[in-house]
Design an enzyme around this catalytic site. Structure first.
Site, short mmCIF file in Angstrom:
data_model
loop_
_atom_site.label_atom_id
_atom_site.label_comp_id
_atom_site.label_asym_id
_atom_site.label_seq_id
_atom_site.Cartn_x
_atom_site.Cartn_y
_atom_site.Cartn_z
N HIS A 1 57.18 -20.40 17.70
CA HIS A 1 57.50 -21.83 17.47
C HIS A 1 56.22 -22.51 17.02
O HIS A 1 55.23 -22.52 17.78
CB HIS A 1 58.01 -22.46 18.76
N GLU B 1 67.46 -14.64 27.49
CA GLU B 1 66.11 -14.93 28.01
C GLU B 1 66.29 -15.46 29.44
O GLU B 1 65.99 -14.79 30.41
CB GLU B 1 65.39 -15.96 27.12
#
Ligand code: ADE
Ligand code: ZN
Length: 330
Positions: free
Chosen positions: A15, A195
Site C-alpha cells: 500500500h 488475513e
C-alpha cells in the site's frame, strides 16, 4: 542466509501510503502544519497496537500527502528503495479515497504517483504499476466510485483494481458489481481475504469477485480442500509474512503457513504490505523466509518468477522482466 541484492525481487502487494517512511511523513506534516503526535512518536515510529488502530494510524499518516508532488516524492522514494534492494518490479496499491480525503482528485493523484515512478525508473530501470483499491469498510458505493474513476480516467500505469480495508466488514457479494466492472474494463483484480477472516472469506472472494490473486490468503491453511483448490486453480497468494506477525495473525514466522502452502503447490509471492508500519522491507521479507524455512537462491528466484507471471502488466513488459530474471540465474 542473507539474501543478496542479486536475487531479483518483485512485489505485488504494498500500500503506497503504508510505505511512507516516517521521516518523510514527519517532514510533510510539519510543512502542512498537521499534528501527528498521536500516530508518530519521537523516535520516528508509527504508533498502533492492533489492526483497528493500525488502520487509523495509516489514515492519519496518509493525510500529509496533499499535492501531486507530495505523491510523486512518495512513489519515487519507495521505488528507489525497492530497486536498491534488488527489486525489478513493483505493484503498489493506491487508494483514491485517501487522496480525496486529502483534497486531491483521482487524476492528479495518479499523475503525481506516475511522475515519481517514472523518475525512479529512469535511474534504476525498476518497472511499476498501480492497483486502485476500494476500501471495504467505506461500503459498496465508495468501492464502485473508485472503479468508475479508474475506468473514466484511464492511465497506462493503472492496470489493476482491488479491495482492502477491514476484512471483518462487508460480505464480498456487496462488491461483486465493482469487480465485474473492473474485469470487463480489462483490469487485473485482487482482493484481501484470509488475513483476519478465515478460509470462508477466500472462498467467497473467489466465488463473488472472480479474482485469480488473493491479498494474504494465508488462512486457507485451515481448510485442506481449499488449499487443494488454490493449487489446482493456480490462484496466486500475495503473502506478507512480516505484516501477519506484526498484526498478530501468527505469533512467530516459524508458525507461519507460507512454507506449507508452497509445499502443497500453492503459488506464493512474498510482499511487504505496509513496510515501515511493520518494521520491514521487501528485502527483509525475502531474507526472513529464506532464513526461517531454508529456502535456497533457486526457491527465491521461483517466488519472483511467480510474481512476474501473475503481474498486472502487458506481455511485452513481462517478457522483459523474465529475461532480466533469467540473466541473474546461476
Ligand atoms: N490497508 C493497508 N494495509 C492493509 C492490510 N494489511 N489489510 C487490509 N487493508 C489494509
Ligand atoms: Zn494489504
Amino acid at each position: 542466509m542473507i539474501v543478496p541484492v542479486t536475487v531479483p525481487k518483485a512485489e505485488l502487494h504494498c500500500h503506497i501510503e503504508g510505505a511512507a517512511p516516517p521521516t518523510l511523513v514527519k517532514r510533510l506534516a510539519e510543512q502542512h502544519g498537521i499534528d501527528l503526535s498521536h500516530v508518530l512518536n519521537g523516535n520516528g515510529k508509527f504508533i498502533w497496537s492492533d489492526f483497528s488502530s493500525f488502520l487509523k494510524a495509516y489514515d492519519a499518516a496518509s493525510a500529509v500527502f496533499k499535492t501531486p508532488s507530495d505523491y510523486a516524492l512518495l512513489s519515487e522514494t519507495y521505488f528507489r528503495m525497492l530497486a536498491a534492494e534488488g527489486a525489478i518490479y513493483g505493484e503498489i496499491f493506491i487508494s483514491p479515497d485517501h487522496a480525496q480525503a486529502a483534497g486531491l482528485s483521482y487524476r492528479s493523484y495518479v499523475e503525481g504517483l506516475a511522475a515519481g515512478m517514472e523518475r525512479a525508473k529512469t535511474d534504476t530501470a525498476i518497472e511499476g504499476r498501480m492497483i486502485a483499491i476500494g476500501v471495504r469498510h467505506f461500503g459498496a458505493a465508495a468501492v464502485e466510485r473508485v472503479v468508475k474513476d479508474v475506468i473514466g480516467n484511464p492511465h497506462p500505469l493503472v492496470t489493476g483494481f482491488g479491495l482492502a480495508g477491514d476484512e471483518r466488514s462487508g460480505h464480498p457479494a456487496n462488491f461483486a458489481k465493482a469487480f465485474r466492472m473492473a474485469s470487463e474494463a480489462g483490469l487485473g483484480t485482487t482482493a484481501h481475504a484470509g488475513e483476519f477472516a478465515g478460509p470462508e472469506s477466500i472462498v467467497a472472494a473467489l466465488e463473488f469477485l472472480r479474482v485469480k490473486r488473493i491479498g494474504h490468503g494465508v488462512r486457507a491453511i485451515e481448510d485442506k480442500d481449499l488449499v487443494r483448490r488454490l493449487a489446482e486453480e493456480g490462484v496466486v497468494l500475495e503473502v506478507c509474512p512480516g505484516s501477519n506477525i506484526a498484526l498478530g495473525v501468527y505469533t512467530h514466522l516459524r508458525f507461519h503457513p507460507v512454507n506449507i502452502l508452497r509445499r502443497e503447490g500453492v503459488k506464493i509471492t512474498i510482499n511487504s504490505d505496509d513496510p515501515p508500519f511493520f518494521g520491514t522491507t521487501l528485502g527483509r521479507e525475502y531474507a526472513s523466509v529464506a532464513d526461517t524455512f531454508g529456502w535456497s537462491f533457486d526457491d527465491l528466484m521461483s517466488v519472483t518468477r511467480t510474481a512476474i507471471e501473475a503481474a498486472f502488466c502487458d506481455p511485452a513488459t513481462k517478457n522483459r522482466l523474465l529475461v532480466r530474471l533469467d540473466s541473474a540465474a546461476r
